[in-house]
Each structure stands twice: as C-alpha cells, then as structure tokens.
Design a protein around this motif. Structure first.
Motif, PDB file in Angstrom:
ATOM      1  N   ASN A  21       0.845  -1.199   0.000  1.00  0.00           N
ATOM      2  CA  ASN A  21       0.000   0.000   0.000  1.00  0.00           C
ATOM      3  C   ASN A  21       0.875   1.242   0.000  1.00  0.00           C
ATOM      4  O   ASN A  21       1.834   1.337   0.782  1.00  0.00           O
ATOM      5  CB  ASN A  21      -0.885  -0.005   1.250  1.00  0.00           C
TER       6      ASN A  21
ATOM      7  N   ASN B  45      -3.651   4.260  -2.297  1.00  0.00           N
ATOM      8  CA  ASN B  45      -4.747   4.665  -1.415  1.00  0.00           C
ATOM      9  C   ASN B  45      -5.135   6.109  -1.739  1.00  0.00           C
ATOM     10  O   ASN B  45      -4.403   7.044  -1.430  1.00  0.00           O
ATOM     11  CB  ASN B  45      -4.319   4.532   0.053  1.00  0.00           C
TER      12      ASN B  45
ATOM     13  N   ASN C  92     -12.448   1.207  -0.105  1.00  0.00           N
ATOM     14  CA  ASN C  92     -11.760   0.563   1.010  1.00  0.00           C
ATOM     15  C   ASN C  92     -12.684   0.453   2.233  1.00  0.00           C
ATOM     16  O   ASN C  92     -13.402   1.402   2.575  1.00  0.00           O
ATOM     17  CB  ASN C  92     -10.540   1.425   1.382  1.00  0.00           C
TER      18      ASN C  92
ATOM     19  N   HIS D 195      -9.360  -7.758   4.528  1.00  0.00           N
ATOM     20  CA  HIS D 195      -8.241  -7.194   5.296  1.00  0.00           C
ATOM     21  C   HIS D 195      -8.083  -8.016   6.573  1.00  0.00           C
ATOM     22  O   HIS D 195      -9.059  -8.548   7.093  1.00  0.00           O
ATOM     23  CB  HIS D 195      -8.505  -5.728   5.642  1.00  0.00           C
TER      24      HIS D 195
ATOM     25  N   GLU E  32      -4.910  -5.687   2.856  1.00  0.00           N
ATOM     26  CA  GLU E  32      -4.160  -5.012   3.935  1.00  0.00           C
ATOM     27  C   GLU E  32      -3.916  -6.004   5.052  1.00  0.00           C
ATOM     28  O   GLU E  32      -4.809  -6.797   5.388  1.00  0.00           O
ATOM     29  CB  GLU E  32      -4.976  -3.855   4.553  1.00  0.00           C
TER      30      GLU E  32
ATOM     31  N   TRP F 187       0.277  -3.482   4.484  1.00  0.00           N
ATOM     32  CA  TRP F 187       0.056  -2.111   4.973  1.00  0.00           C
ATOM     33  C   TRP F 187       1.243  -1.719   5.813  1.00  0.00           C
ATOM     34  O   TRP F 187       1.423  -2.299   6.872  1.00  0.00           O
ATOM     35  CB  TRP F 187      -1.228  -2.004   5.815  1.00  0.00           C
ATOM     36  N   GLN F 188       2.100  -0.832   5.395  1.00  0.00           N
ATOM     37  CA  GLN F 188       2.166  -0.027   4.220  1.00  0.00           C
ATOM     38  C   GLN F 188       3.617   0.281   3.897  1.00  0.00           C
ATOM     39  O   GLN F 188       4.502  -0.080   4.680  1.00  0.00           O
ATOM     40  CB  GLN F 188       1.360   1.272   4.421  1.00  0.00           C
TER      41      GLN F 188
END
Ligand code: BGC
Length: 358
Positions: free
Chosen positions: A53, A88, A170, A231, A289, A322-323
């Motif tokens: 991400n 994102n 998201n 996620h 994520e 993430w991330q």
C-alpha cells in the motif's frame, strides 16, 4: 523526467494516455494483454502477487515539492520483489461542487504520474478509493461523490492496460451498512462497466472488509471480472496496540505474538473459512491489507507478518502489505532503505534483480 513530463500532458485525454504508455514501453513491461481483453480473474489475481500500500498519507497530493514518495521508489519496489502498488486515494478533497464533483487537474496529474510510472516499472496498480471514513460517517450523503468518482475515473482509464485495477471502496463501515454497501457497489460497478467491460474490479465485504462478513457481500453473478478483497488485523489487541485511532487498544502495549500453534491456527482457520467461501463462490482473493503497528515488539511483528503472508500465499491468494512508509513501514524513506526485519518477513528470499528484464 521524460515520463513525468509526458504524463502531465497525458491527463488531457485518454488517447494521449495510450500513446504515452506505448512510448514509455510500459505496456510490454507490465506483461500486458490488450486493453479490454478478458483475462480470467483468478490469473489476474495471481498476477497481483505480492503488493504494498502506498501514497495514502503522502503530502504529494498537496504539492509535488513536498512528496515523500519519489520517482526512484517505483523501481526500488519492483526490484525489491513486489509486483503491485495499492494506491490509497483520497480524492474527495480534490473535487469541485455537485453534481459533477469534478476532480482537479492537479489530482489527475499526480494520479497519472503514479499509474504511468508504476506500469513503466513493471508494477500493477490498484486504484483504491480510500474514503472509507467519509462513507462510514455519512453513507447516503456521500453516495453521489462515490459514483461521480468512478464516472470520471473509469472513462479516463478505459484504454489503460489490464495491469490497472479498480477497487470500489476501502473498508466500508459504520453507516455504510452491508445493505447500503451492496447497493452502492452495484451502482458503482454499473458505471465502471460502461467503459471497462472486463477490467478487474476489486471489492470486499462491509464491516471493514472483514473475513467474518463475506456472507453478506452480494455480487452480480454474471460479472466474472471481480476479485474479492479482505483485510486482516486480528488479533487487534496485538496489531493495533498503542494505535491512537483504535480506542480499545491504544492504551495497552506489550502484547506479544509468539507464533504458538494456537496463535497460528487462529489465523489459518480464519483464512480457511475465506478459502471455503472463495471456492463456493468461485471468486479469487486479495488480502488487501495486513500488518502490525510499530508499537509492538519487532520480533513479534516479524513472526506475525511472516505467518500471515505465508498463509495467504499457501492458499494461492495475492496480498498487499500495509504499508510502504510512515507507520507499519517496510521501507524507511528517510534512510532510503528497506526496513529489513519487516521486508524479510514479507520477501524472505530477497529482491528480484531481474525485475525489469522479463
Ligand atoms: C487506514 C490506516 C490505518 C490502517 C490500519 C488503513 O485502512 O487507512 O489509516 O493505519 O488501515 O489500521
């Protein structure tokens, strides 16, 4: 620089976008099939592979001169062994008034710069509408913005190669109940399909893309170019310890994840449930994520990150960590180097020096 200048012009129209992608050689480097070709969603999902991400909280969206993320990072990420950027996007602050909600020229310049440079570096790109907080607070009030976003983005990328993926929203949560989400996603998908009949679109369940709420997700049966995303941050007491935005966990740190059989099997059994749903519904899975915030001890974070990524891979899923930088980071931009413990947990065998010579 050449790419950057070209992409500035490219925001003018789709035709230019295509010409530029071919000039920069990105179509072939992104292992692409012709725009609009119907690739099987499972192979498209596998192609996403290991991802990361990026850019959600980067000041690049205010001004290029303030950017943390730079041109060189595309190549660093690809050569580091990643195949996909999940970008994102917070576009609502860059929109004009209703009813058009016109996206600003500067937002397009940055977005086009990201997409064309990612493709040139051999990376896939997921355009993830990350306005989950706005919809969580006022789902009805923001519906028109969501639809206006896809009404503009979909035609803009209609000729982009199939390495460009759209993610409708998201982590739908709060006021975006499962019922409203199913309605909103169907409306957004209809808008997307007008210009992108077979582009792979990513969509996940309400209640934070939770692994426990796939049953509530309603997808149009006939649309087979969908990738389903979940996620994973369980157990929250470990992954969100000390996190200011997680009220229930912000004051309690020192929670370890030792990787006991019990801890491992909690994750495995959550993932197996998702896998059963995936098989039953014939939809591929992207773990979009996962990660553990940096207030936890690093040995636990490494064990956890490794176990989650490996379990996803064993099931044939793609994933996006993430991330990239900032918190949870896998890359330290201030030192210009990978944050080794987390990087090795994700890419145990190290980077791919052949990344750009396929
Ligand atoms: C949010 C981040 C948050 C992360 C983990 C993401 O979806 O955008 O702000 O740090 O989840 O909680």
């Amino acid at each position: 620089m050449k790419i950057f200048l070209l992409t500035r012009i490219c925001s003018v129209s789709n035709i230019l976008f295509c010409v530029i992608l071919s000039l920069t050689g990105s179509v072939s480097q992104a292992e692409d099939s012709p725009a609009g070709a119907s690739d099987d969603a499972f192979s498209q999902c596998r192609r996403l592979g290991r991802g990361v991400n990026v850019l959600g909280y980067d000041p690049i969206w205010e001004s290029n001169s303030k950017a943390h993320f730079k041109l060189e990072h595309f190549k660093i990420i690809r050569e580091g062994g990643f195949k996909t950027l999940r970008v994102n996007l917070y576009p609502y602050r860059h929109m004009g008034d209703a009813p058009e909600f016109r996206l600003s020229d500067s937002w397009w310049r940055t977005t086009d710069w990201v997409v064309s440079n990612a493709l040139s570096a051999g990376l896939n790109v997921i355009l993830d509408l990350h306005e989950y907080e706005a919809h969580g607070k006022d789902a009805e009030g923001n519906r028109d913005r969501l639809l206006a976003f896809w009404r503009q983005v979909s035609p803009h990328f209609k000729n982009a190669p199939s390495g460009v993926f759209f993610e409708i929203l998201n982590e739908p949560n709060g006021k975006m109940t499962p019922r409203l989400w199913n309605q909103n996603l169907a409306e957004a998908l209809a808008i997307i399909r007008a210009d992108n009949s077979s582009r792979d679109v990513i969509v996940g369940p309400a209640l934070w893309n939770s692994v426990d709420h796939l049953e509530e997700l309603k997808l149009p049966d006939q649309d087979r170019n969908l990738i389903v995303t979940v996620h994973y941050y369980k157990p929250m007491a470990f992954t969100h310890q000390g996190a200011s935005w997680a009220a229930a966990y912000k004051d309690k740190v020192g929670v370890e994840w030792k990787g006991t059989l019990q801890e491992q099997s909690e994750i495995t059994s959550d993932f197996q449930k998702v896998q059963a749903w995936s098989k039953q519904n014939n939809r591929p899975i992207l773990l979009g994520e996962f990660g553990a915030y940096d207030k936890g001890d690093i040995a636990s974070r490494v064990r956890y990150t490794y176990w989650v990524a490996q379990t996803a891979e064993r099931l044939g899923w793609s994933w996006a960590y993430w991330q990239f930088d900032s918190d949870f980071m896998v890359y330290d931009i201030s030192k210009n180097q990978w944050y080794e413990p987390i990087y090795r947990a994700l890419i145990p065998q190290g980077g791919d020096s052949q990344a750009n010579s396929k």
